[in-house]
Write a protein that holds these residues in place. Structure first.
Motif, PDB file in Angstrom:
ATOM      1  N   VAL A 165      15.607  48.489  40.559  1.00  0.00           N
ATOM      2  CA  VAL A 165      15.168  49.830  40.192  1.00  0.00           C
ATOM      3  C   VAL A 165      16.405  50.695  39.926  1.00  0.00           C
ATOM      4  CG1 VAL A 165      14.917  50.578  42.604  1.00  0.00           C
ATOM      5  CG2 VAL A 165      13.683  51.772  40.834  1.00  0.00           C
ATOM      6  N   VAL A 166      16.373  51.387  38.792  1.00  0.00           N
ATOM      7  CA  VAL A 166      17.473  52.264  38.399  1.00  0.00           C
ATOM      8  C   VAL A 166      16.922  53.681  38.283  1.00  0.00           C
ATOM      9  CG1 VAL A 166      19.210  52.780  36.631  1.00  0.00           C
ATOM     10  CG2 VAL A 166      18.596  50.396  37.119  1.00  0.00           C
ATOM     11  N   LEU A 167      17.537  54.604  39.013  1.00  0.00           N
ATOM     12  CA  LEU A 167      17.145  56.010  38.961  1.00  0.00           C
ATOM     13  C   LEU A 167      18.228  56.786  38.238  1.00  0.00           C
ATOM     14  CD1 LEU A 167      16.351  54.829  42.028  1.00  0.00           C
ATOM     15  CD2 LEU A 167      15.177  57.006  42.020  1.00  0.00           C
ATOM     16  N   GLU A 168      17.816  57.589  37.268  1.00  0.00           N
ATOM     17  CA  GLU A 168      18.752  58.436  36.535  1.00  0.00           C
ATOM     18  C   GLU A 168      18.271  59.875  36.680  1.00  0.00           C
ATOM     19  OE1 GLU A 168      18.837  57.048  32.495  1.00  0.00           O
ATOM     20  OE2 GLU A 168      19.674  55.100  33.062  1.00  0.00           O
ATOM     21  N   SER A 169      19.134  60.734  37.211  1.00  0.00           N
ATOM     22  CA  SER A 169      18.738  62.125  37.389  1.00  0.00           C
ATOM     23  C   SER A 169      19.806  63.047  36.820  1.00  0.00           C
ATOM     24  CB  SER A 169      18.512  62.444  38.872  1.00  0.00           C
ATOM     25  OG  SER A 169      19.722  62.362  39.589  1.00  0.00           O
ATOM     26  N   LYS A 170      19.358  64.210  36.368  1.00  0.00           N
ATOM     27  CA  LYS A 170      20.286  65.263  35.961  1.00  0.00           C
ATOM     28  C   LYS A 170      19.566  66.593  35.943  1.00  0.00           C
ATOM     29  CE  LYS A 170      20.722  63.402  31.364  1.00  0.00           C
ATOM     30  NZ  LYS A 170      21.402  63.395  30.079  1.00  0.00           N
ATOM     31  N   VAL A 171      20.338  67.633  36.075  1.00  0.00           N
ATOM     32  CA  VAL A 171      19.783  68.983  36.083  1.00  0.00           C
ATOM     33  C   VAL A 171      19.271  69.288  34.684  1.00  0.00           C
ATOM     34  CG1 VAL A 171      20.288  71.431  36.450  1.00  0.00           C
ATOM     35  CG2 VAL A 171      21.338  69.710  37.940  1.00  0.00           C
ATOM     36  N   SER A 172      18.004  69.690  34.609  1.00  0.00           N
ATOM     37  CA  SER A 172      17.419  70.029  33.311  1.00  0.00           C
ATOM     38  C   SER A 172      17.550  71.526  33.009  1.00  0.00           C
ATOM     39  CB  SER A 172      15.952  69.591  33.232  1.00  0.00           C
ATOM     40  OG  SER A 172      15.224  70.047  34.336  1.00  0.00           O
ATOM     41  N   ARG A 173      17.585  72.342  34.065  1.00  0.00           N
ATOM     42  CA  ARG A 173      17.767  73.786  33.872  1.00  0.00           C
ATOM     43  C   ARG A 173      18.215  74.393  35.188  1.00  0.00           C
ATOM     44  NH1 ARG A 173      14.921  77.401  29.619  1.00  0.00           N
ATOM     45  NH2 ARG A 173      16.011  79.349  29.976  1.00  0.00           N
TER      46      ARG A 173
END
Length: 172
Positions: free
Chosen positions: A74-82
């Motif tokens: 499982v690969v999780l990719e996160s980043k701030v959208s706003r």
């Protein structure tokens, strides 16, 4: 004045293999295990963006579209959208990665809100986000609508007329 940052500056990628003790009776990853992993990835993205301590304020949306089987990568990719004044919306995408077949399948997604915290435990200002890609721009615009809807539903904001509601729901 805080310097604006690119959404990509907060990118966090976490990779794990699904172990037997993390699965349900169907031998798929427990939803709660996935939520925990998503929360961790989102918190790292929020901390990278704000350069402060952060706390989870809400889990706004999670979709469990496809199961993730025992032994799956499982690969999780996160980043701030706003980024707002002291809070940040973080979008988390979850992928099932098969390195043998060289195939990645999008299985889940989630939207989290984090608040930046200063040394006194009070909300801290965060830098603005500069979205660059088409997806980042889409999620940036959607974050504003989601925040406004949340404020309306909580009674902290009132739409002035039906045109404002139309804009909120349809993005017009």
């Amino acid at each position: 004045m805080l310097k604006s940052k690119k959404s990509s500056d907060s990118l966090t990628v976490m990779t794990n293999i699904v172990l037997p003790n993390e699965t349900n009776s169907l031998k798929n990853l427990f939803g709660g295990e996935l939520l925990s992993k998503m929360d961790r990835a989102a918190s790292i993205s929020a901390a990278r963006h704000s350069e402060t301590k952060v706390v989870t304020a809400s889990v706004n949306h999670v979709s469990f579209d496809l199961p993730i089987p025992e032994g799956g990568i499982v690969v999780l990719e996160s980043k701030v959208s706003r980024a707002f004044s002291t809070s940040m919306e973080i979008y988390v995408d979850v992928w099932l990665d098969d390195p043998i077949k060289q195939k990645k399948v999008h299985t889940n997604s989630g939207i989290y809100t984090f608040v930046a915290i200063d040394d006194d435990g009070k909300p801290a200002k965060v830098p603005e986000i500069i979205p660059e890609t088409e997806l980042e721009i889409e999620r940036f615009a959607g974050a504003k609508r989601r925040k406004e809807l949340s404020l309306i539903l909580s009674g902290r904001m009132k739409p002035t007329d039906s045109e404002e509601l139309k804009k909120l729901f349809l993005g017009e």
